[in-house]
Design a protein around this motif. Structure first.
Motif, mmCIF file in Angstrom:
data_model
loop_
_atom_site.group_PDB
_atom_site.id
_atom_site.type_symbol
_atom_site.label_atom_id
_atom_site.label_comp_id
_atom_site.label_asym_id
_atom_site.label_seq_id
_atom_site.Cartn_x
_atom_site.Cartn_y
_atom_site.Cartn_z
ATOM 1 N N LYS A 141 36.953 29.299 37.738
ATOM 2 C CA LYS A 141 37.870 29.454 38.710
ATOM 3 C C LYS A 141 37.941 30.750 39.357
ATOM 4 N N VAL A 142 37.948 31.777 38.195
ATOM 5 C CA VAL A 142 38.668 33.028 38.709
ATOM 6 C C VAL A 142 37.569 34.096 38.435
ATOM 7 N N PRO A 143 37.432 35.151 38.771
ATOM 8 C CA PRO A 143 36.338 36.196 38.470
ATOM 9 C C PRO A 143 36.607 36.871 37.023
ATOM 10 N N SER A 144 35.486 37.296 36.578
ATOM 11 C CA SER A 144 35.574 37.747 35.192
ATOM 12 C C SER A 144 36.446 39.156 34.859
ATOM 13 N N THR A 145 36.303 39.688 36.210
ATOM 14 C CA THR A 145 37.427 40.923 36.212
ATOM 15 C C THR A 145 38.689 40.932 36.481
ATOM 16 N N LEU A 146 39.249 39.664 36.662
ATOM 17 C CA LEU A 146 40.673 39.498 36.900
ATOM 18 C C LEU A 146 41.267 39.354 35.527
ATOM 19 N N PRO A 147 42.391 39.894 35.497
ATOM 20 C CA PRO A 147 43.040 39.798 34.240
ATOM 21 C C PRO A 147 43.835 38.256 34.397
ATOM 22 N N VAL A 148 43.894 37.703 33.223
ATOM 23 C CA VAL A 148 44.530 36.391 33.200
ATOM 24 C C VAL A 148 45.579 36.485 31.884
#
Length: 487
Positions: A141-148
């Motif tokens: 769902k989210v890009p791999s570079t976005l912190p979660v």
């Protein structure tokens, strides 16, 4: 839709004077109603597109958020109370708040705090929540570079197999929920003294355990239990507990031992069953028989210590039957092993020497006991009306050391009493996972700043609307009076 005009007919007096000529024909084709033709074509095109189940795909708009903060909707109120400084700092740093639920819905934290009843009344089934499964979906769902950043309770029941492999950058903080202990009644029965024997389950963050308790029928005011009736059946419950009353087993277990010529084997077996019954404290009657016709019906267990075949009339007298098998005797230098699903404490069990065994046929029965090489010693054959246990050994010290072992009563207890209490995986389970255990496995991928997926919007309902409008228009044009013909 097409107007095909017929040729004109000319009347003549005689055709004899008409010269024979090659036959010529001319056809005049003219589009009669152009708007109706167009509408009907559009009608067919709409039906074809509707059958193709159209969707509108678009790339999600790039988020300017510094990262995602995810909290389960059903646990938001408790999460915020326990970790308010961390949550506020992440929002202030530019993190975008989403619920950690299947749709990962975006929400305004300020609005949630103004109306906390919206999150506290979430109708999410906590019994089916699997955080690892959600993380696997979040990875796409989210890009791999976005912190979660994820905040959840750390209880084992929220983490079902399998652990996912993800490429996203996850930080996971957990907390111990306020209801971190639970107590319940797993099973209850009357013993020979008419007291109540109770298996009580206790779960806390460090683990789950089961205790055997004896409760007097005439409860004192300080007792934590309540005795009642449930549809005429005696029942027991724990004070101030949400668990419904558990029915008390009032039955008596009847165990028959057919000795035949194996009197010594029967004496060892009866001693082990007596010891198991003394621990279990269940109403039990154990009788030995050397005449198979004397065995009464409705036996809980029948130990057939004979190589004689069991006739059908005997099979119908018991729900569980253990019988000696006959065959080729093989000398052995191995040990007996109790499968973990039938063992009380498989890690602590001793290796019991095995001197000889009977070669077992290659049948697909469930293995209960086996030797160190995996050869079946006791196997289970399940039938509609009974369970037959095939014993490829003997309860005799010339065959094994089981009858001398301290494990013998516990093995028989497990065999006769049935499965040990199963660890619950529902709200009663309060065990927690270590921080390193709950983190998913990280896989290396090429960093991407764009989203991995596209959003698909179902637009079939628009084509349904267009189809209805086109059909109504077509019907109106088809039945509209042709004003040019009356001019």
């Amino acid at each position: 839709m097409w107007n095909i005009r017929p040729g004109k007919i000319l009347k003549v007096g005689s055709v004899s004077l008409v010269k024979t000529a090659s036959r010529k024909s001319r056809r005049s084709i003219k589009l009669l109603d152009l708007p109706l033709f167009i509408i009907r074509c559009l009608l067919l095109i709409s039906i074809a597109l509707l059958l193709a189940m159209p969707v509108w795909q678009k790339k999600p708009t790039a988020s300017r958020a510094k990262g995602w903060l995810l909290i389960p909707k059903e646990s938001f109120e408790e999460c915020y109370k326990k970790l308010k400084p961390r949550i506020d700092s992440l929002i202030a740093a530019g993190y975008e708040f989403h619920y950690f639920n299947p749709d990962f819905a975006k929400a305004d934290l300020k609005q949630i705090l103004l109306h906390p009843e919206d999150s506290s009344s979430a109708v999410i089934n906590k019994e089916t929540v699997n955080y690892w499964n959600l993380v696997g979906k979040l990875d796409s769902k989210v890009p791999s570079t976005l912190p979660v950043f994820i905040i959840t309770p750390n209880q084992v029941r929220y983490f079902g197999d399998p652990k996912p492999q993800v490429a996203i950058n996850i930080q996971w903080q957990t907390f111990i929920p306020g209801d971190s202990t639970s107590t319940w009644i797993e099973k209850a029965w009357f013993n020979n003294n008419n007291s109540i024997r109770v298996i009580q389950g206790n779960s806390k963050p460090s683990g789950t355990s089961f205790n055997y308790l004896t409760v007097n029928s005439d409860l004192t005011s300080g007792s934590p239990f309540i005795i009642s009736t449930n549809n005429g059946q005696p029942a027991i419950s724990i004070k101030n507990s949400n668990q419904p009353p558990v029915n008390i087993d009032t039955t008596t277990a009847h165990i028959a031992i057919y000795t035949d010529n194996n009197i010594t084997d029967a004496s060892y077996l009866k001693a082990a069953l007596d010891a198991a019954g003394a621990f279990m404290q269940h109403k039990t009657i154990i009788q030995q028989y050397n005449n198979q016709e004397a065995i009464p019906a409705n036996q809980s267990w029948l130990f057939w210590l004979s190589e004689k075949p069991i006739i059908n009339s005997i099979l119908q007298k018991s729900r569980n039957i253990l019988c000696y098998e006959k065959g080729r005797i093989i000398n052995s230098n191995s040990w007996l092993t109790n499968n973990s699903s039938y063992a009380l404490n498989p890690e602590q069990e001793q290796k019991i020497a095995l001197f000889k065994l009977i070669e077992a046929p290659n049948l697909t029965y469930s293995s209960v006991w086996h030797d160190g090489f995996g050869h079946p010693i006791l196997s289970l054959q399940k039938q509609p009306q009974s369970n037959i246990y095939h014993f490829y050994n003997r309860f005799n010290p010339t065959w094994n050391d089981l009858v001398w072992s301290n494990e013998f009563p516990s093995w028989m207890l497990k065999l006769v009493a049935g499965e040990t209490p199963i660890l619950p995986v529902d709200k009663r389970d309060k065990r927690i996972l270590d921080q390193q255990q709950l983190l998913p496995e990280k896989v290396k991928t090429t960093p991407k700043s764009t989203p991995k997926t596209v959003d698909s919007v179902n637009i079939a309902h628009y084509f349904w609307l267009a189809l209805v409008l086109l059909f109504l228009t077509e019907r109106w044009l088809a039945h509209k009076p042709n004003l040019t013909n009356h001019g």
